[in-house]
Design an enzyme around this catalytic site. Structure first.
Site, PDB file in Angstrom:
ATOM      1  N   GLU A  28       2.614   1.656  -3.301  1.00 28.35           N
ATOM      2  CA  GLU A  28       1.588   2.072  -4.093  1.00 28.35           C
ATOM      3  C   GLU A  28       1.554   3.653  -4.212  1.00 28.35           C
ATOM      4  O   GLU A  28       1.637   4.178  -5.278  1.00 28.35           O
ATOM      5  CB  GLU A  28       0.183   1.704  -3.979  1.00 28.35           C
ATOM      6  CG  GLU A  28      -0.876   2.366  -4.707  1.00 28.35           C
ATOM      7  CD  GLU A  28      -2.044   2.664  -4.153  1.00 28.35           C
ATOM      8  OE1 GLU A  28      -2.701   3.750  -4.088  1.00 28.35           O
ATOM      9  OE2 GLU A  28      -2.674   1.758  -3.438  1.00 28.35           O
ATOM     10  N   HIS A  29       1.501   4.176  -2.987  1.00 27.37           N
ATOM     11  CA  HIS A  29       1.608   5.738  -2.911  1.00 27.37           C
ATOM     12  C   HIS A  29       2.840   6.310  -3.284  1.00 27.37           C
ATOM     13  O   HIS A  29       3.001   7.301  -4.213  1.00 27.37           O
ATOM     14  CB  HIS A  29       1.322   6.111  -1.365  1.00 27.37           C
ATOM     15  CG  HIS A  29      -0.046   6.189  -0.923  1.00 27.37           C
ATOM     16  ND1 HIS A  29      -0.647   7.076  -0.402  1.00 27.37           N
ATOM     17  CD2 HIS A  29      -1.194   4.995  -1.010  1.00 27.37           C
ATOM     18  CE1 HIS A  29      -2.127   6.823  -0.179  1.00 27.37           C
ATOM     19  NE2 HIS A  29      -2.101   5.437  -0.262  1.00 27.37           N
ATOM     20  N   HIS A  36       0.833  -1.142   0.080  1.00 22.61           N
ATOM     21  CA  HIS A  36      -0.035   0.078  -0.168  1.00 22.61           C
ATOM     22  C   HIS A  36       1.029   1.134  -0.159  1.00 22.61           C
ATOM     23  O   HIS A  36       0.501   2.204  -0.624  1.00 22.61           O
ATOM     24  CB  HIS A  36      -0.898   0.011   1.148  1.00 22.61           C
ATOM     25  CG  HIS A  36      -1.847   1.087   1.217  1.00 22.61           C
ATOM     26  ND1 HIS A  36      -2.605   1.479   2.436  1.00 22.61           N
ATOM     27  CD2 HIS A  36      -2.345   1.887   0.412  1.00 22.61           C
ATOM     28  CE1 HIS A  36      -3.355   2.223   2.092  1.00 22.61           C
ATOM     29  NE2 HIS A  36      -3.306   2.771   0.865  1.00 22.61           N
ATOM     30  N   GLU A  90      -4.615   7.081   7.081  1.00 24.98           N
ATOM     31  CA  GLU A  90      -5.610   6.318   6.329  1.00 24.98           C
ATOM     32  C   GLU A  90      -5.945   5.252   6.834  1.00 24.98           C
ATOM     33  O   GLU A  90      -7.235   4.965   7.035  1.00 24.98           O
ATOM     34  CB  GLU A  90      -5.041   6.220   5.026  1.00 24.98           C
ATOM     35  CG  GLU A  90      -5.823   5.266   3.828  1.00 24.98           C
ATOM     36  CD  GLU A  90      -5.578   4.710   2.492  1.00 24.98           C
ATOM     37  OE1 GLU A  90      -6.208   4.193   1.832  1.00 24.98           O
ATOM     38  OE2 GLU A  90      -4.353   5.406   2.238  1.00 24.98           O
TER      39      GLU A  90
END
Length: 1031
Positions: free
Chosen positions: A110-111, A107, A208
């Site tokens: 991905e950012h 994750h 998040e």
């Protein structure tokens, strides 16, 4: 973005198949399919193109496309192209990403890959391209076992630009340590400019995921997956468990990229009408030619089956909005099924799941929902094909802990009854009919739906082409049923009754849950701090200053490709509409290539409804199609709706006037669709609802009330920013006040009160009173979108419908005296009109509202009263909102503040709204909104900044509209093609002077009328401030 993909059940409930609706172009679908097929069939198996070899070419007539499967010769990268006569072209690349810990490495990666690359080294090219493109979609997703990077656009030059940026991002990212700190996690002084301020955890993904796990439904789903598949990658949190994220190092991030983001582990997908050869050439030249094949070690092994079932228990935070505070537990039984790459078995099990759980005729609905043991099915229910081996889950949320054994027994008994009795033929036909409609239904972004639909199976080497050939699966399903009438019962026996790999997971609230989370985070923080020397702390402070300086620095984005404003079409394509009447009721006809479906809407006015009934309108809308009608009880009604329609729904509407701030329309919208052959049957169902709705079953009403209240309570943590914006604007316009009543926190709290009532008889008595005002042909207008043949047939059938319901036509006096008439057809001002409410005495009020909720993050909004859609300044405010978001607020709220998202938007109702999403800050974010206004007034922006804002706006203005929705802006809002063209021209004409002018006149502290709202955790500063209203 982290998402838990859901499944072929959702995929079949939606073919829409997880949103799989057909996309379209204005040609006959047969001609379109022929054109696309002719182009695609020039390819043959074995043909070599730009380093790729064609493996298979297959026509898929049910989806009007031809699939071309290829493999890259040198790296082994897999490629699927779906050639289709659709200008909304899509690209996606996905990698199998299989983490073995919960640090969130896929994750965070991905950012971080989207924060700059070798060819495009500027900071954050991904967000910058949103403003240099006409993309119709642009994002990235981290699922449990893959990461996907999709975009779509209708512009060929734009496609090449975005493809270049995406390829460089995923294969050649910079992966700078500063970007890792910003996007992942970091230790930093609370005030980066003050070395004496305490050290805290910061980071976009860190915040998040704290926000994600404040959602009890999401928390439960994650625990269920982790515990059902405990031996490999599904046992960890791919998105990142907040307390594990700080264990991830920058080196580990780079290593994960090196082992997972390689062409040998990649699957490319393209879709649309652009030539395949150009895609292959660009992908080969810019990326794949620089790699050699490697052996990847990302395969997910099958989960070893258990010898005996297991039980687990977890805790969660209490929900202050739960329908029943004493019943907040969840229990679910989940079964491991077979491999999702067996396409027919997956199709069968998803259909079987729908038969067992979907709607009031389903056995699990009857057994679990109707006894009112819980408020709704558990958050995970039905077939889930998002993991290598699928699962089926069934259970309840909103139960008392003492009822856990009862729920388990009911599940076992229901499985036995299904095995014994099976399913009625009519229910199976209803489900297959629903599948037929969903395949025919056409959406505006079909390529994205396809990419999502095939992702999980293809990720585990399933055949994506076989997955698309849905009619093959339907034929095989019918044949299997014919050969073995007990085909479905045998599946239940095998996968549920005899399955020892079965997990029973319960979850109950713990009053100290949030305190324990805070304490655990504090312990983690202190562990990190205890290991630091004074030199380390100084280094952290200096790194924080460097990061802040980098975030504050104006970026040179000139290396990025961009479209120009001149690339935007100067005019929009008109949508031909025909105004007529069915009986005495106005009817808008829109002839579209709907693939044999008819879409019907009816807008019914609320003007005569007494004010004391307004709060009940959303409840009325949610139950009116589910209580039974005419001679049909609610089960028979549901069965007929599935057999004869795509869906039937009613929704409350608050529609601001496009010319005046204090004028709006209030009503309810009836919506349904059907195959042309079933139009008379669909309208008969509506006629029965108008003439004889059933309001005689309080037990049925209680079931629907509990489900509705639970759904509202569950939605706050996901849509908190929407609730915050609605509340912030609720005293700024008359429409805003009613919107809060229908869709805001007022409605959530009202439904909680209704759900807590021991006797719903008073509520039941309200429904006929509401019905006589709402379902009244006297205050109604209709719209039909259909093929030319379907449209002409619709007029005849609608005239019969109006005759059937004529007895319900009544004249009531409007409750509010100030109503005005607007012609429905601007070319015929003496024709039929709609009635709007005009509140000339309305006085907007300033209010600051704080809702304390059990979340670790905030949702913050400030809304400002400005001008309506047709005002000359509206376009300037749209451009200003987009520019402020991209050039200032994104940096302040997300990069510096650590929120998952934030920005400004201009709404059609004339409210200019600031917002943040999953934000660790509250009043500080309000300060950032103010600084954004100061930045805009200072004029520190260039013509390039303005042009980029315009591009971003036009990507939304010109996004594809599905045939079913053409003409709806006229029907609902009265916004004609001419008005949209005028708005378009004003957008083109916006200058720097216009932006400075509207910032000063509408957004300055001295001149603005505004409201503020925050949803979030306990906040002492706000509680001590008397200017806030604390809820």
């Amino acid at each position: 973005m982290f998402r838990q993909t859901k499944t072929v059940l959702a995929k079949l409930q939606n073919v829409r198949l997880k949103g799989l609706h057909l996309s379209w172009r204005r040609r006959s679908t047969a001609a379109a399919a022929a054109a696309a097929g002719e182009k695609a069939h020039q390819y043959t198996a074995g043909q070599q193109i730009h380093g790729f070899t064609v493996k298979e070419v297959v026509a898929v007539p049910e989806l009007f496309l031809t699939a071309i499967k290829l493999t890259h010769d040198r790296t082994g990268a897999q490629y699927l192209h779906a050639a289709r006569d659709d200008p909304n072209n899509l690209f996606s690349v996905q990698f199998r990403t299989t983490p073995m810990d919960s640090t969130g490495v896929p994750h965070i990666l991905e950012h971080t890959v989207l924060c700059g690359s070798q060819k495009y080294p500027c900071r954050d090219p991904f967000f910058k391209m949103l403003n240099r493109s006409l993309c119709t979609f642009m994002n990235a997703f981290t699922a449990s076992d893959y990461t996907m990077y999709p975009f779509s656009t209708q512009n060929a030059k734009d496609f090449q630009n975005l493809l270049s940026v995406y390829l460089d991002a995923v294969f050649f990212p910079c992966l700078r340590e500063q970007d890792f700190w910003q996007e992942g996690w970091r230790l930093e002084n609370e005030d980066p400019a003050n070395a004496s301020s305490p050290l805290v955890f910061k980071g976009v993904v860190f915040n998040e995921m704290k926000g994600a796990f404040s959602d009890n439904e999401r928390l439960y789903a994650q625990h269920l997956q982790n515990k059902l598949y405990p031996d490999h990658t599904y046992s960890v949190v791919s998105g990142g468990e907040p307390l594990a994220i700080p264990d991830l190092t920058w080196e580990q991030l780079k290593d994960f990229h090196a082992t997972h983001y390689h062409p040998s582990n990649a699957r490319f997908f393209t879709y649309g009408d652009l030539p395949l050869e150009q895609h292959l050439k660009q992908i080969e030249q810019e990326a794949l030619s620089k790699f050699e094949r490697i052996q990847t070690n990302t395969r997910v092994p099958s989960q070893p089956p258990w010898a005996s079932p297991r039980e687990e228990h977890v805790t969660c935070s209490p929900d202050a909005m739960a329908p029943d505070a004493a019943r907040q537990s969840t229990l679910c039984v989940s079964y491991k099924l077979g491999d999702i790459t067996d396409t027919f078995e997956a199709f069968t099990l998803s259909l079987l799941s729908a038969l067992m759980t979907s709607g009031p005729n389903a056995p699990f609905y009857k057994a679990l929902i109707e006894p009112k043991i819980g408020t709704d099915f558990s958050s995970v229910v039905g077939y889930d094909g998002s993991t290598k081996e699928a699962s089926f889950s069934i259970g309840l949320q909103g139960i008392a802990e003492c009822d856990a054994d009862k729920v388990k027994n009911i599940i076992c008994q229901t499985v036995d009854r299904i095995i014994e009795s099976g399913f009625e033929d009519e229910r199976i036909e209803a489900l297959l009919h629903k599948t037929e409609i969903q395949i025919k239904h056409q959406s505006s972004n079909f390529g994205l739906s396809l990419a999502s639909y095939i992702a999980s199976s293809w990720n585990h080497d399933g055949d994506p082409v076989e997955l698309l050939r849905i009619n093959n699966s339907i034929r095989e399903f019918r044949r299997a049923l014919q050969e073995n009438p007990r085909f479905l019962q045998d599946k239940v026996q095998h996968y549920l009754k005899e399955n020892s790999h079965r997990l029973t997971l319960s979850m109950s609230p713990d009053d100290s849950y949030l305190d324990k989370q805070v304490s655990a985070e504090e312990r983690k923080l202190q562990e990190k701090i205890a290991a630091l020397s004074d030199s380390d702390k100084k280094d952290i402070y200096e790194k924080g200053l460097r990061l802040l300086a980098a975030q504050s620095q104006t970026q040179d984005a000139s290396c990025l490709p961009t479209l120009k404003v001149s690339d935007i079409a100067p005019t929009l394509a008109a949508t031909p509409l025909h105004m007529t009447k069915a009986g005495d009721v106005p009817l808008q006809l829109c002839e579209q290539p709907t693939n044999g479906l008819v879409y019907f809407r009816a807008m019914c006015s609320l003007n005569t409804l007494p004010e004391d009934l307004k709060l009940y309108v959303p409840l009325f809308c949610s139950v009116i199609t589910k209580m039974g009608c005419g001679s049909l009880d609610y089960r028979q009604q549901a069965q007929q709706m599935e057999l004869k329609t795509g869906d039937m729904s009613v929704s409350p509407q608050v529609i601001p006037d496009c010319a005046h701030m204090d004028v709006f329309e209030q009503g309810v919208l009836l919506s349904s669709s059907c195959l042309e052959r079933n139009l008379a049957d669909m309208l008969q169902l509506w006629a029965d609802i108008f003439n004889n709705p059933r309001f005689d079953d309080p037990e049925r009403l209680r079931v629907l009330v509990m489900m509705s209240a639970q759904e509202l309570a569950n939605g706050i943590s996901y849509s908190g920013h929407v609730y915050a914006m609605t509340r912030a604007g609720h005293l700024l316009t008359p429409a805003g006040e009613l919107l809060e009543t229908f869709d805001g926190m007022d409605q959530v709290k009202f439904m909680k009160r209704i759900a807590e009532m021991s006797d719903l008889t008073p509520v039941l008595r309200m429904l006929p009173r509401i019905k006589k005002h709402l379902l009244n042909p006297e205050n109604m207008r209709c719209a039909v979108n259909a093929t030319p043949q379907g449209a002409s047939e619709s007029v005849r059938h609608l005239e019969n419908f109006m005759t059937d319901v004529a007895g319900k036509r009544k004249r009531f006096k409007a409750v509010r005296p100030n109503v005005i008439q607007r012609p429905l057809d601007v070319d015929n001002i003496s024709g039929a009109c709609k009635t709007l409410v005009a509140d000339s005495n309305f006085q907007p009020c300033h209010m600051k509202t704080f809702f304390q909720l059990p979340f670790p993050v905030n949702f913050v909004s400030e809304s400002i009263r400005t001008v309506p859609y047709s005002h000359k300044d509206y376009a300037s405010l749209c451009v200003l909102a987009r520019m402020m978001t991209a050039k200032f607020l994104h940096g302040e709220i997300r990069e510096k503040g650590g929120a998952y998202g934030g920005g400004a938007k201009m709404a059609g109702g004339g409210l200019f709204s600031f917002y943040s999403y999953r934000d660790p800050n509250s009043v500080q974010t309000l300060s950032a909104f103010g600084k954004g206004v100061d930045w805009a007034k200072s004029g520190k922006f260039s013509q390039q900044d303005i042009d980029e804002a315009k591009l971003s706006i036009f990507s939304a203005v010109d996004s594809p509209v599905a045939p079913s929705n053409k003409g709806m802006s006229v029907f609902l809002s009265g916004i004609t093609d001419e008005m949209r063209q005028r708005h378009r021209e004003r957008l083109f004409d916006v200058t720097q002077g216009n932006l400075l002018d509207v910032a000063e006149r509408y957004l300055s502290v001295g001149s603005k009328t505004y409201g503020v709202s925050i949803l979030g955790p306990e906040n002492d500063a706000i509680k001590k401030d008397p200017s806030w209203v604390v809820k």
